[in-house]
Design a protein around this motif. Sequence first.
Motif, PDB file in Angstrom:
ATOM      1  N   SER A 293      51.676 -39.290 -31.873  1.00  0.00           N
ATOM      2  CA  SER A 293      50.286 -39.246 -31.418  1.00  0.00           C
ATOM      3  C   SER A 293      49.431 -38.277 -32.237  1.00  0.00           C
ATOM      4  CB  SER A 293      50.229 -38.845 -29.940  1.00  0.00           C
ATOM      5  OG  SER A 293      50.721 -37.527 -29.753  1.00  0.00           O
ATOM      6  N   SER A 294      50.059 -37.555 -33.167  1.00  0.00           N
ATOM      7  CA  SER A 294      49.341 -36.537 -33.933  1.00  0.00           C
ATOM      8  C   SER A 294      48.621 -37.151 -35.137  1.00  0.00           C
ATOM      9  CB  SER A 294      50.319 -35.465 -34.427  1.00  0.00           C
ATOM     10  OG  SER A 294      49.691 -34.582 -35.336  1.00  0.00           O
ATOM     11  N   LYS A 295      47.440 -36.639 -35.447  1.00  0.00           N
ATOM     12  CA  LYS A 295      46.710 -37.085 -36.637  1.00  0.00           C
ATOM     13  C   LYS A 295      47.429 -36.634 -37.915  1.00  0.00           C
ATOM     14  CE  LYS A 295      43.538 -33.100 -36.554  1.00  0.00           C
ATOM     15  NZ  LYS A 295      44.107 -32.400 -37.704  1.00  0.00           N
ATOM     16  N   ASP A 296      48.331 -35.671 -37.780  1.00  0.00           N
ATOM     17  CA  ASP A 296      49.075 -35.157 -38.942  1.00  0.00           C
ATOM     18  C   ASP A 296      50.490 -35.734 -39.011  1.00  0.00           C
ATOM     19  OD1 ASP A 296      46.935 -33.394 -39.589  1.00  0.00           O
ATOM     20  OD2 ASP A 296      47.629 -32.019 -38.034  1.00  0.00           O
ATOM     21  N   LYS A 297      50.705 -36.889 -38.382  1.00  0.00           N
ATOM     22  CA  LYS A 297      52.079 -37.368 -38.222  1.00  0.00           C
ATOM     23  C   LYS A 297      52.786 -37.635 -39.561  1.00  0.00           C
ATOM     24  CE  LYS A 297      50.255 -41.954 -36.992  1.00  0.00           C
ATOM     25  NZ  LYS A 297      50.164 -42.901 -35.863  1.00  0.00           N
ATOM     26  N   GLU A 298      52.077 -38.144 -40.543  1.00  0.00           N
ATOM     27  CA  GLU A 298      52.734 -38.408 -41.826  1.00  0.00           C
ATOM     28  C   GLU A 298      53.259 -37.118 -42.443  1.00  0.00           C
ATOM     29  OE1 GLU A 298      50.943 -40.985 -44.634  1.00  0.00           O
ATOM     30  OE2 GLU A 298      49.893 -42.177 -43.125  1.00  0.00           O
ATOM     31  N   GLU A 299      52.439 -36.080 -42.405  1.00  0.00           N
ATOM     32  CA  GLU A 299      52.853 -34.795 -42.975  1.00  0.00           C
ATOM     33  C   GLU A 299      53.999 -34.183 -42.174  1.00  0.00           C
ATOM     34  OE1 GLU A 299      50.918 -30.450 -44.187  1.00  0.00           O
ATOM     35  OE2 GLU A 299      49.664 -32.007 -43.284  1.00  0.00           O
TER      36      GLU A 299
END
Length: 522
Positions: A293-299
């Motif tokens: 659910s995080s906007k930073d999931k790829e990182e």
Amino acid sequence: MDWSIINKSGDSIPILIDLKRIKTKNKVIDEIFNQLNPIDKDFDKELIFKFLELGSFTILFDGFDEIEYDERESVISDLKSFVSKTYKNTFILTSRPDSALSSFGDFQMFHIRPLREDESFNLIKKYDSLSGYGIASKLIDEIENKPSQIKEFLINPFLVSLLYKTYSYNKDIPSKKSTFYDEVYTSLYKHHDLSKDGFERNKKSGLDIHDFRIVLRQLAFDTAKAIKVEYNYSELVKFLKQANNKCIGIDFKEINYIEDLESNVPLYVKEGNSLKWAHKSIQDYFAAEFISSSKDKEEIIQLIFDSHKDNYLNILDFLYELEYEIFRTQIILKLITDFIEYCESSYLEFSDYKKTLLRERQAINYGVSFDIFKCESQVDFPEAENKFKKHVTDFNFSSITKTTHKENEATFRFFGTNFNQEIINILGKKSEPLFIELNRKPENQIDDSFISEVPLVLNEDSKNIANTKRNFKKTNDMVLSYRYRSRTASQLYLLDYNKCVKLKNKILKEIDDKKRDNLKGI
């Protein structure tokens, strides 16, 4: 050895040491003193030392994987020192799989056998007789008709209880692990909302099912990063205060949320003065949900993969389902690219060998280390471990086994893995099209007559006895046979070079096509 030591008197004194209590300032011997001291006076320490010297104790070190991360180095050093100085006693060490267990190569490794299907079914019937729901027969029939994924939920009593609980709520069996845990949460939240007379019970925290879950995700992610499953009350309040600050627009009292976790949405259990996740897999699932659910999931996913920390493996397993596209482009692509590069740069001096055997050897070597040597039978595990470690680096000790032969001869085998092999195991269980289909079964009779007292380490040295034309296939067969018999042998997954090349090209094309499609029409 009879392990029923509690029911037997005179043989040995059992002591249970909770390893999360061992710290730099509270060593193993201190904990033993604390446990044996009566309330009104101190036990004679010299007498305890004498008992330890005589080997009068059976000491169970419980929960190695729950040692605080910052304390690990100190605790492991303390444990090894204590065991070496009091070796006449009997020691048992319990843990979930953990690479740091490699520090204890002289311990023999055992595993709890998963429940058999008939045992799982009997457990379901017992739950049913207690609940009175009368759903056992229908649930068992549906399990028998479900795909193979459902078998994963039948391996231990806790997961069986969750499966029964969710089925009693929605009369459906999920085919994916992530869906299963999603339904567990909904079932526990909803079932504790309504009593049998339909009276709605509000949560003490005042949070609805959505907001409660958002906080739970944050809590799971923060505690997973801290590598902590169990907490005293003040520690849990501290984590929840952090979650309260991070979950914008959601407000609750930490003490009320804790009461909900323990009673109203029972995802935590109380043990003495501590609270812990009812099962670590629940923490892993909600941590994976937080990442998804995080906007930073790829990182975040990339950082987790690059960290090579074993405690994140089950989280990655969930992320395979929750974020398959990212998993595919960042983890699978990186893994198979590394494997392809390894294949294309190794064993170059063996071009006249059969290509299938070379590719098989490369697949056998990738992500693991398997080493073997013969010796006199009196050689012990610490001596063997030291001998192996001179030849092996960058691998976690998975197991060291010893087989004693006639004429005072023994064989030691070392098996180690690195993080890539653990990812390979995840992909294998997901049926990714990446693996060699072996056209032969492991040999029952293993030809290891060419093994000597010099450790055989698989490498590319043309002078290595394992690499002669006569022994090359023998070595492959030997390693395959031992790996099948090892603790990881429920299934043996060996990457197929050609399939990896094909999948790599396919993923790269998908990335290019998506980028081109996104830019079209701008």
